[in-house]
Motif scaffolding. Sequence first.
Motif, PDB file in Angstrom:
ATOM      1  N   CYS A   1       0.861  -1.196   0.000  1.00 22.23           N
ATOM      2  CA  CYS A   1       0.000   0.000   0.000  1.00 22.23           C
ATOM      3  C   CYS A   1       0.885   1.230   0.000  1.00 22.23           C
ATOM      4  CB  CYS A   1      -0.885   0.042   1.245  1.00 22.23           C
ATOM      5  SG  CYS A   1      -2.180  -1.202   1.213  1.00 22.23           S
TER       6      CYS A   1
ATOM      7  N   GLN B   1       0.161   4.075   1.593  1.00 21.62           N
ATOM      8  CA  GLN B   1       0.220   4.547   2.986  1.00 21.62           C
ATOM      9  C   GLN B   1      -0.792   3.762   3.824  1.00 21.62           C
ATOM     10  OE1 GLN B   1      -0.722   8.615   1.814  1.00 21.62           O
ATOM     11  NE2 GLN B   1      -2.550   8.574   3.110  1.00 21.62           N
ATOM     12  N   ALA B   2      -0.635   3.853   5.157  1.00 20.78           N
ATOM     13  CA  ALA B   2      -1.488   3.032   6.036  1.00 20.78           C
ATOM     14  C   ALA B   2      -2.760   3.791   6.423  1.00 20.78           C
ATOM     15  CB  ALA B   2      -0.710   2.662   7.293  1.00 20.78           C
ATOM     16  N   CYS B   3      -3.914   3.260   6.043  1.00 18.90           N
ATOM     17  CA  CYS B   3      -5.175   3.877   6.481  1.00 18.90           C
ATOM     18  C   CYS B   3      -5.341   3.626   7.981  1.00 18.90           C
ATOM     19  CB  CYS B   3      -6.343   3.280   5.711  1.00 18.90           C
ATOM     20  SG  CYS B   3      -6.162   3.507   3.937  1.00 18.90           S
TER      21      CYS B   3
ATOM     22  N   TYR C   1      -7.711   2.900   9.919  1.00 19.09           N
ATOM     23  CA  TYR C   1      -8.653   1.888  10.443  1.00 19.09           C
ATOM     24  C   TYR C   1      -8.266   0.480  10.010  1.00 19.09           C
ATOM     25  CZ  TYR C   1     -10.220   2.239   5.630  1.00 19.09           C
ATOM     26  OH  TYR C   1     -10.240   2.254   4.261  1.00 19.09           O
ATOM     27  N   CYS C   2      -7.202   0.347   9.217  1.00 16.93           N
ATOM     28  CA  CYS C   2      -6.985  -0.911   8.490  1.00 16.93           C
ATOM     29  C   CYS C   2      -6.289  -1.978   9.329  1.00 16.93           C
ATOM     30  CB  CYS C   2      -6.143  -0.635   7.250  1.00 16.93           C
ATOM     31  SG  CYS C   2      -5.844  -2.120   6.291  1.00 16.93           S
TER      32      CYS C   2
ATOM     33  N   PHE D   1      -0.588  -5.670   4.908  1.00 11.40           N
ATOM     34  CA  PHE D   1       0.043  -4.906   3.823  1.00 11.40           C
ATOM     35  C   PHE D   1       1.366  -4.350   4.344  1.00 11.40           C
ATOM     36  CE2 PHE D   1      -0.308  -0.627   5.486  1.00 11.40           C
ATOM     37  CZ  PHE D   1      -1.296  -0.759   6.448  1.00 11.40           C
TER      38      PHE D   1
ATOM     39  N   GLY E   1      -4.237  -5.086   0.933  1.00 11.34           N
ATOM     40  CA  GLY E   1      -3.275  -4.362   0.140  1.00 11.34           C
ATOM     41  C   GLY E   1      -3.930  -3.527  -0.966  1.00 11.34           C
ATOM     42  N   THR E   2      -3.109  -3.119  -1.896  1.00 12.56           N
ATOM     43  CA  THR E   2      -3.597  -2.291  -2.994  1.00 12.56           C
ATOM     44  C   THR E   2      -3.145  -2.862  -4.333  1.00 12.56           C
ATOM     45  OG1 THR E   2      -3.341  -0.379  -1.515  1.00 12.56           O
ATOM     46  CG2 THR E   2      -3.790   0.097  -3.813  1.00 12.56           C
TER      47      THR E   2
ATOM     48  N   ASN F   1      -7.499   1.839  -5.744  1.00 15.48           N
ATOM     49  CA  ASN F   1      -7.716   3.086  -5.017  1.00 15.48           C
ATOM     50  C   ASN F   1      -7.816   4.244  -6.008  1.00 15.48           C
ATOM     51  OD1 ASN F   1      -7.924   1.988  -2.528  1.00 15.48           O
ATOM     52  ND2 ASN F   1      -5.771   2.305  -1.964  1.00 15.48           N
TER      53      ASN F   1
ATOM     54  N   ARG G   1      -6.773   8.183   4.125  1.00 18.77           N
ATOM     55  CA  ARG G   1      -6.817   7.635   2.769  1.00 18.77           C
ATOM     56  C   ARG G   1      -5.873   8.462   1.892  1.00 18.77           C
ATOM     57  NH1 ARG G   1      -8.610   2.838   1.730  1.00 18.77           N
ATOM     58  NH2 ARG G   1      -9.149   3.528  -0.384  1.00 18.77           N
TER      59      ARG G   1
HETATM   60  S1  SF4 Z   1      -5.270  -2.371   2.528  1.00 17.28           S
HETATM   61 FE1  SF4 Z   1      -6.700  -0.799   1.843  1.00 17.28          FE
HETATM   62  S2  SF4 Z   1      -7.526   0.013   3.763  1.00 17.28           S
HETATM   63 FE2  SF4 Z   1      -5.648  -1.094   4.285  1.00 17.28          FE
HETATM   64  S3  SF4 Z   1      -4.005   0.439   4.282  1.00 17.28           S
HETATM   65 FE3  SF4 Z   1      -4.080  -0.487   2.237  1.00 17.28          FE
HETATM   66  S4  SF4 Z   1      -5.419   0.892   1.068  1.00 17.28           S
HETATM   67 FE4  SF4 Z   1      -5.777   1.328   3.221  1.00 17.28          FE
END
Ligand code: SF4
Length: 375
Positions: free
Chosen positions: A11, A13-15, A17-18, A22, A60-61, A94, A131
């Motif tokens: 990813c 960056q780290a959201c 709430y996640c 990742f 992940g992304t 994303n 986000r």
């Molecule tokens: S997996 Fe999705 S929600 Fe989690 S940090 Fe990565 S983009 Fe954000």
Amino acid sequence: MSHLYLHIPFCKQACHYCDFHFSTSQKNRKEILQAMMKELELRKHSLSGKTLETIYFGGGTPSQLSSDELKFILDEIDTHFSIAEKAEITLEANPDDLSNSYLKSLRHTPVNRLSIGIQSFRDEDLKLMNRAHTAKEAESVVMRAQDAGFANLTVDLIYGIPGLDESAWKKNLDRINELDVPHLSSYCLTVEPKTAFAQFVKSGKIAPVDDELASEHFRQLIQFAKENEFEHYEISNFAKKDFVAKHNSSYWFGESYLGIGPSAHSFDGSVRRWNVSNNMKYLNAISIGEKTFEEEVLTENERYNEYVMTHLRTMWGISSKELKEKFPNNYFEHFTIESEKWIASEDLKNNADVFILTEKGKLIADRIASDLFEV
Ligand code: SF4
């Protein structure tokens, strides 16, 4: 029928709430993708003789992958599996990754469905959740994806966000309609331990999720679906005609799937396997030929509980006929006794021997399911 899931563990960056697996480091990205292809080859026998109906890039992304990387992975899948002619091939993406040139290049891959993590059309919510995209990007991405030829797309929205009041939530939902989005997945914000949000709540920086407000948001969501011809086919999923997600539905119907990549889960009808949730440990295991997963054989009770949990959440409900076919009679007897009070309270209805949650019941689906469990 079978299904393939690929977990892309990177990813930007780290959201806040996640709690998915990742890494924000792209170190060893090439090696990890190669290890995933090795794992694919090593475990292809688990789906031997079956045709892939769906392929799902989750994370992940996955939209961090270039179109060349995606093509490389899909070519590898094609060499090991038979892929259905009309297979659903989904990429989680994303908004900040979906530039016009990237969307155009995706059209030259077999990806035919996008799952776009918009989460909110408001900058204050996106900032709070950390986000990587802005409200402006959220606004433009659906139209640009449609213009690029992706008619089959789904959008994720989160409700219950501190500061998101009823009218702001309604505006987010209205945008879904205005943008002609054919599938919506919508989840309540949950504050998982070990996330930044858990820290913020603990330190008083943000308010905890207000359960009453979250329930009201869910009621608004149900109403929105009714008014706009969305089928509420699973607690968190809404589809226009012909847009029900095939891959996600396979989980709810207990079909077999193979999960590749760090933290990916697999299921073959009786055994559940889960890969190590650590990129380096995963890489090392593959490089020395060790197993990447742990596994458990589900007991009959666990299979029954899982059946109840997943089917109850869908509009297709729990059929007595299927219960009797799949499990010994004592499970059906247990179900019949335990369901009586929920039918009496009008949280569950019996439609010609198919048990389905009522609108009221959908608000407490987990409580009802756990009550119907066999322990
Ligand atoms: S997996 Fe999705 S929600 Fe989690 S940090 Fe990565 S983009 Fe954000």
